[in-house]
Design a protein around this motif. Structure first.
Motif, short mmCIF file in Angstrom:
data_model
loop_
_atom_site.label_atom_id
_atom_site.label_comp_id
_atom_site.label_asym_id
_atom_site.label_seq_id
_atom_site.Cartn_x
_atom_site.Cartn_y
_atom_site.Cartn_z
N UNK A 54 -4.36 13.55 -10.60
CA UNK A 54 -5.77 13.69 -10.98
C UNK A 54 -6.52 14.67 -10.08
N UNK A 55 -7.53 15.29 -10.66
CA UNK A 55 -8.49 16.12 -9.92
C UNK A 55 -9.87 15.67 -10.35
N UNK A 56 -10.42 14.69 -9.65
CA UNK A 56 -11.69 14.09 -10.06
C UNK A 56 -12.82 15.10 -9.90
N UNK A 57 -13.57 15.29 -10.98
CA UNK A 57 -14.67 16.25 -10.96
C UNK A 57 -14.26 17.61 -11.49
N UNK A 83 -11.14 8.67 -4.17
CA UNK A 83 -10.74 7.35 -3.68
C UNK A 83 -11.24 6.20 -4.57
N UNK A 84 -12.49 6.18 -5.02
CA UNK A 84 -12.88 5.09 -5.93
C UNK A 84 -12.02 5.04 -7.19
N UNK A 85 -11.62 6.19 -7.69
CA UNK A 85 -10.79 6.25 -8.89
C UNK A 85 -9.37 5.78 -8.57
N UNK A 86 -8.85 6.20 -7.42
CA UNK A 86 -7.52 5.74 -6.99
C UNK A 86 -7.49 4.21 -6.90
N UNK A 87 -8.55 3.63 -6.37
CA UNK A 87 -8.59 2.17 -6.25
C UNK A 87 -8.69 1.50 -7.61
N UNK A 88 -9.33 2.16 -8.58
CA UNK A 88 -9.32 1.64 -9.95
C UNK A 88 -7.90 1.67 -10.52
N UNK A 89 -7.17 2.75 -10.22
CA UNK A 89 -5.77 2.82 -10.67
C UNK A 89 -4.98 1.65 -10.09
N UNK A 111 3.31 6.79 -7.37
CA UNK A 111 3.67 8.07 -6.77
C UNK A 111 2.45 8.97 -6.86
N UNK A 112 1.84 9.26 -5.72
CA UNK A 112 0.61 10.05 -5.70
C UNK A 112 0.91 11.50 -5.37
N UNK A 113 0.59 12.39 -6.30
CA UNK A 113 0.69 13.82 -6.06
C UNK A 113 -0.68 14.45 -5.80
N UNK A 114 -1.74 13.68 -5.97
CA UNK A 114 -3.09 14.23 -5.93
C UNK A 114 -3.57 14.41 -4.50
N UNK A 115 -4.29 15.51 -4.26
CA UNK A 115 -4.95 15.74 -2.98
C UNK A 115 -6.35 15.13 -3.01
N UNK A 116 -6.90 14.84 -1.83
CA UNK A 116 -6.30 14.95 -0.50
C UNK A 116 -5.23 13.88 -0.30
N UNK A 117 -3.99 14.35 -0.12
CA UNK A 117 -2.82 13.48 -0.13
C UNK A 117 -2.95 12.30 0.83
N UNK A 118 -3.22 12.58 2.09
CA UNK A 118 -3.24 11.50 3.08
C UNK A 118 -4.35 10.49 2.79
N UNK A 119 -5.54 10.97 2.44
CA UNK A 119 -6.66 10.06 2.18
C UNK A 119 -6.39 9.18 0.96
N UNK A 120 -5.90 9.80 -0.13
CA UNK A 120 -5.61 9.02 -1.35
C UNK A 120 -4.55 7.96 -1.09
#
Length: 488
Positions: A84-87, A124-130, A145-154
């Protein structure tokens, strides 16, 4: 074998196609289901048409579904992949544009620095919804498996707050290894063995062996400086190699914005970058590239659809980790790669709660990391600066604490080298207001931020950056592609 893979953000058409074809290169995986989901119905239908054409051309029993209903896609999934690329590009443009008003010149802005931190606040709010959906309706024990940046934060948020079995995946290590193999004259990449460890986008080749022979700093420096292309494109990276003694995985442009030394003076930036391609340091380079790629794909879709009719070529399976991890987990064929996971003694001189990127082996029992690695002190120090920013950024994103967000941005290495505290406070207010629709956790903070902006006396400037190129039209891209073919 029969199981379900859900891909969130599957409208990233080119990358989704690559993951899909990679996974289908595993013979046992022909009878699985891919559930695609995205906010864009248009993009979903484009990628589904391409994947359906691949399935049809190869006479496979593979099932492909597409829906904007994320929960429907996740239901019963054993593996969930996020791209994902939110926004989208609209928010991303602000990640580059607004910091430039305060003198912060970014090449990519998707990992840390001002742009990367705000990108994390959106994601991050979207990641937590996932994660919530995965726990509720995916197959029990499903892997994220997270490919989305910012990698470490997500990845940090998914593990610490989402409580889902998560691994972050990136291809920086593989690309760096390919460069090293080339400059050392290896006949194939298999001749190079290495241990690469650190944090995502700041990972370090701390042990290199070519056909079993250890490669030292001086030999590697000489090899890069003698290379006719990399000696020009990777000037900053080579300078870091000379000073730190080890090579960084990350591209010249990316690395330049994680450090406080190379992009803080506009007249110095051009000394360290190369304008032959965006990845070598161009201001807002990845934003330009992403915009051009999106426009190109929309125009050239019939050609992409036609290319999908060709038979799958297993020899062209990419080095993206996802297919290899799934193969190892499902078939017990062991795979070695570099993965983003929580540090639990894996790297001895980085914090236990950090998300690190380091070597591991995958088999039916899971991802098994090699532990007890100690980074060179300078590498650890550089990683620590970013980890502290990442930690504050994650916690701010979860709590909606705008003051903590400002402190995270203030402590970013490049931001701190360029901007004053007053400028940082105003810049964050401006970015939060501009991106408010993607930042629900800051809804209560937006009115006060608007009020502060209306009274602010901090001066800004209208600046395009030190090394900006304009977005090329489809006609210009087509003409350049034709010229390259004729020259080649």
């Amino acid at each position: 074998m029969s199981f379900k893979i859900a891909i969130i953000g599957a409208g990233s058409v080119g990358f989704t196609k690559k993951l899909f074809t990679d996974i289908l290169c595993v013979p046992e995986f022909s009878d699985i289901e891919f559930a695609l989901t995205d906010l864009s119905e248009h993009n979903l239908q484009m990628i589904k048409a391409i994947l359906d054409r691949i399935v049809e051309a190869n006479k496979l029993p593979t099932r492909v579904t597409a829906t904007t209903d994320r929960r429907k896609a996740l239901e019963g999934a054993r593996y969930v992949i996020s791209c994902v690329r939110v926004g989208g590009l609209e928010a991303y443009a602000d990640d580059i544009r607004i910091p430039l008003k305060y003198g912060i010149d970014q090449c990519v802005g998707d990992t840390i620095c001002a742009g990367g931190i705000l990108y994390g606040q959106r994601n991050i709010p979207v990641i937590l919804d996932f994660c919530k959906d995965i726990l509720e309706i995916a197959e029990p024990g499903a892997k994220f498996l997270n490919y989305a940046n910012p990698m470490a934060m997500n990845t940090w948020a998914a593990i610490e707050y989402g409580k889902v079995d998560t691994v972050g995946l990136c291809h920086g290590v593989q690309h760096g290894a390919e460069q090293i193999a080339e400059v050392l004259g290896a006949k194939s990449h298999s001749e190079l063995d290495y241990v690469c460890s650190g944090i995502n986008h700041q990972t370090w080749f701390i042990d290199l062996r070519l056909n079993g022979r250890k490669i030292g700093k001086d030999e590697l420096v000489a090899a890069f400086e003698a290379h006719p292309v990399y000696s020009q494109q990777e000037k900053l990276r080579i300078d870091v190699l000379k000073r730190f003694g080890v090579y960084s995985t990350e591209s010249n442009g990316h690395l330049s914005e994680y450090l406080p030394w190379y992009r803080k003076r506009p007249d110095e930036i051009t000394r360290w970058i190369d304008m032959s391609d965006w990845i070598h340091g161009e201001t807002g380079g990845y934003l330009r590239y992403s915009t051009e790629t999106r426009n190109w794909f929309e125009t050239e879709f019939p050609q992409f659809l036609e290319a999908a009719s060709k038979p799958l070529d297993v020899s062209k399976r990419s080095n993206e980790h996802a297919s290899h991890i799934l193969e190892a987990l499902e078939t017990n064929r062991v795979y070695r790669g570099h993965f983003n996971v929580k540090n639990t003694g894996i790297i001895t001189n980085l914090p236990q709660d950090a998300i690190i990127e380091s070597p591991g082996f995958v088999d039916r029992f899971g991802i098994n990391m090699a532990s007890g690695i100690t980074l060179p002190e300078a590498c650890a120090a550089t990683c620590m600066a970013s980890i502290n920013v990442q930690r504050m950024s994650v916690h701010a994103a979860v709590t909606g604490d705008i003051d903590l967000l400002k402190l995270a941005v203030l402590h970013d290495p490049l931001v701190g080298a360029v901007s004053t505290p007053e400028e940082v406070w105003q810049m964050v207010d401006e970015m939060v207001v501009a991106q408010a629709r993607w930042l629900p956790q800051y809804a209560d903070a937006v009115p006060a931020a608007k009020e502060r902006l209306s009274k602010s006396m901090v001066k800004t400037r209208d600046w395009a950056g030190a090394a900006r190129r304009k977005v090329r039209s489809i006609e210009e891209l087509r003409a350049e592609k034709t010229a390259l073919k004729q020259a080649g």
